[in-house]
Design an enzyme around this catalytic site. Sequence first.
Site, PDB file in Angstrom:
ATOM      1  N   HIS A  54       0.849  -1.197   0.000  1.00  0.00           N
ATOM      2  CA  HIS A  54       0.000   0.000   0.000  1.00  0.00           C
ATOM      3  C   HIS A  54       0.877   1.237   0.000  1.00  0.00           C
ATOM      4  O   HIS A  54       2.094   1.142   0.092  1.00  0.00           O
ATOM      5  CB  HIS A  54      -1.005  -0.024   1.161  1.00  0.00           C
ATOM      6  CG  HIS A  54      -0.413   0.020   2.529  1.00  0.00           C
ATOM      7  ND1 HIS A  54       0.401  -0.973   3.043  1.00  0.00           N
ATOM      8  CD2 HIS A  54      -0.521   0.953   3.518  1.00  0.00           C
ATOM      9  CE1 HIS A  54       0.750  -0.655   4.279  1.00  0.00           C
ATOM     10  NE2 HIS A  54       0.209   0.498   4.592  1.00  0.00           N
TER      11      HIS A  54
ATOM     12  N   HIS B 152       1.328   3.926   2.034  1.00  0.00           N
ATOM     13  CA  HIS B 152       1.813   4.677   3.201  1.00  0.00           C
ATOM     14  C   HIS B 152       3.341   4.849   3.172  1.00  0.00           C
ATOM     15  O   HIS B 152       4.063   3.943   2.759  1.00  0.00           O
ATOM     16  CB  HIS B 152       1.387   3.973   4.502  1.00  0.00           C
ATOM     17  CG  HIS B 152      -0.056   4.223   4.850  1.00  0.00           C
ATOM     18  ND1 HIS B 152      -0.760   3.429   5.727  1.00  0.00           N
ATOM     19  CD2 HIS B 152      -0.914   5.196   4.444  1.00  0.00           C
ATOM     20  CE1 HIS B 152      -2.001   3.895   5.839  1.00  0.00           C
ATOM     21  NE2 HIS B 152      -2.124   4.952   5.065  1.00  0.00           N
TER      22      HIS B 152
ATOM     23  N   ASP C 245       5.652   4.701   5.302  1.00  0.00           N
ATOM     24  CA  ASP C 245       6.529   3.726   5.957  1.00  0.00           C
ATOM     25  C   ASP C 245       6.615   2.406   5.163  1.00  0.00           C
ATOM     26  O   ASP C 245       7.266   1.458   5.605  1.00  0.00           O
ATOM     27  CB  ASP C 245       6.086   3.463   7.407  1.00  0.00           C
ATOM     28  CG  ASP C 245       4.675   2.935   7.523  1.00  0.00           C
ATOM     29  OD1 ASP C 245       3.783   3.422   6.799  1.00  0.00           O
ATOM     30  OD2 ASP C 245       4.453   2.006   8.328  1.00  0.00           O
ATOM     31  N   HIS C 246       5.980   2.365   3.997  1.00  0.00           N
ATOM     32  CA  HIS C 246       6.060   1.164   3.140  1.00  0.00           C
ATOM     33  C   HIS C 246       6.647   1.473   1.766  1.00  0.00           C
ATOM     34  O   HIS C 246       7.056   0.560   1.055  1.00  0.00           O
ATOM     35  CB  HIS C 246       4.673   0.515   3.000  1.00  0.00           C
ATOM     36  CG  HIS C 246       4.139   0.048   4.321  1.00  0.00           C
ATOM     37  ND1 HIS C 246       4.139  -1.277   4.700  1.00  0.00           N
ATOM     38  CD2 HIS C 246       3.655   0.741   5.388  1.00  0.00           C
ATOM     39  CE1 HIS C 246       3.659  -1.378   5.933  1.00  0.00           C
ATOM     40  NE2 HIS C 246       3.361  -0.165   6.369  1.00  0.00           N
TER      41      HIS C 246
ATOM     42  N   HIS D 184      -7.510  -0.977   5.626  1.00  0.00           N
ATOM     43  CA  HIS D 184      -6.458  -0.096   6.140  1.00  0.00           C
ATOM     44  C   HIS D 184      -6.299   1.091   5.179  1.00  0.00           C
ATOM     45  O   HIS D 184      -6.286   2.242   5.584  1.00  0.00           O
ATOM     46  CB  HIS D 184      -5.166  -0.899   6.257  1.00  0.00           C
ATOM     47  CG  HIS D 184      -3.994  -0.128   6.771  1.00  0.00           C
ATOM     48  ND1 HIS D 184      -3.894   0.300   8.069  1.00  0.00           N
ATOM     49  CD2 HIS D 184      -2.860   0.301   6.154  1.00  0.00           C
ATOM     50  CE1 HIS D 184      -2.744   0.956   8.222  1.00  0.00           C
ATOM     51  NE2 HIS D 184      -2.106   0.983   7.072  1.00  0.00           N
TER      52      HIS D 184
ATOM     53  N   ASP E 259      -0.112  -4.081   6.135  1.00  0.00           N
ATOM     54  CA  ASP E 259      -0.748  -3.607   7.368  1.00  0.00           C
ATOM     55  C   ASP E 259      -2.187  -4.101   7.481  1.00  0.00           C
ATOM     56  O   ASP E 259      -3.044  -3.410   8.055  1.00  0.00           O
ATOM     57  CB  ASP E 259      -0.727  -2.072   7.429  1.00  0.00           C
ATOM     58  CG  ASP E 259       0.665  -1.540   7.726  1.00  0.00           C
ATOM     59  OD1 ASP E 259       1.576  -2.351   7.950  1.00  0.00           O
ATOM     60  OD2 ASP E 259       0.830  -0.306   7.730  1.00  0.00           O
TER      61      ASP E 259
ATOM     62  N   HIS F  71       4.723  -4.848  10.258  1.00  0.00           N
ATOM     63  CA  HIS F  71       5.216  -4.254  11.508  1.00  0.00           C
ATOM     64  C   HIS F  71       5.451  -5.295  12.599  1.00  0.00           C
ATOM     65  O   HIS F  71       4.783  -6.334  12.638  1.00  0.00           O
ATOM     66  CB  HIS F  71       4.200  -3.238  12.071  1.00  0.00           C
ATOM     67  CG  HIS F  71       4.075  -1.989  11.267  1.00  0.00           C
ATOM     68  ND1 HIS F  71       4.811  -0.864  11.540  1.00  0.00           N
ATOM     69  CD2 HIS F  71       3.305  -1.691  10.194  1.00  0.00           C
ATOM     70  CE1 HIS F  71       4.492   0.089  10.674  1.00  0.00           C
ATOM     71  NE2 HIS F  71       3.576  -0.394   9.844  1.00  0.00           N
TER      72      HIS F  71
HETATM   73 FE    FE Z   1       2.623   0.677   8.179  1.00  0.00          FE
HETATM   74 ZN    ZN Z   2       0.013   1.458   6.609  1.00  0.00          ZN
END
Ligand code: FE
Ligand code: ZN
Length: 252
Positions: free
Chosen positions: A53, A55, A57-58, A111, A130, A168
């Site tokens: 996805h 985001h 942090d990905h 998400h 996530d 995570h």
């Molecule tokens: Fe994440």
């Molecule tokens: Zn995420």
Amino acid sequence: MKIEVINCLSDNYSYLILDEKTNTVSIVDPSEFDQCNKAIQKYDRLDYILNTHHHADHVGGNIELKQKYNSKIIGFDCDNNRIPGIDILLKDNQSQKIGSLIFKTIFIPGHTKGHIAFYFKNEKVIFTGDTLFSLGCGRVFEGTHEDMFNSLGKLKILPSETKVYCGHEYTKSNLNFCLMYDLKNKELKEKSLEINQKIKNKLPTIPTTIGEELRTNIFLRCDNNDIKRVLNLKDSPEQEVFSKLRDLKDAF
Ligand code: FE
Ligand code: ZN
């Protein structure tokens, strides 16, 4: 298929996938350049980047890695405006080759609106980003609780031995939550010993398996009568139980 866990940011996992037959190197959800680059350096190539996805942090490492290694970036077609540097746009249930390995996308919104999983059926491996965590599930940011419930339903039916690699290291906090409401679950208590040991030794608690999650992850156990009773939802449908648990976890 060889999978290497890469620790990124404070609690993210990126994954390096080596296809030993063709020496093809791929990475799932590169959170940041430096940590991923370190893992890639011994191969000195990065053929594909797979994003579950959009985001930050990905996808944080996407552009720098692509520039350095001339990688192709793979993601969901509906998120082509949000995934930096995307080259290969996949639809739900579409198959894609990376070297000699074949995976299929599974669309699992909730998400985010464009969240997908990468399912390697032959190797019995899935990358769930996530959406499904060890003992937990992702927060519902863009979709509805119903979306997330249905998405988890798509993952529940995979072969129980399928290894789950998630985005995570949230396992300890998820465990504490499960222990609060799934009081009679013996396997959860056994698993807690194993998890605490791994965390003490600074080891990843990943991968888990679909089978283990079905038996210990409270979000996949919304039909369990003991859990329903603890929540005062004895006669409620599974989805309502899920929704209640998601709300409780958001405030946990
Ligand atoms: Fe994440
Ligand atoms: Zn995420």
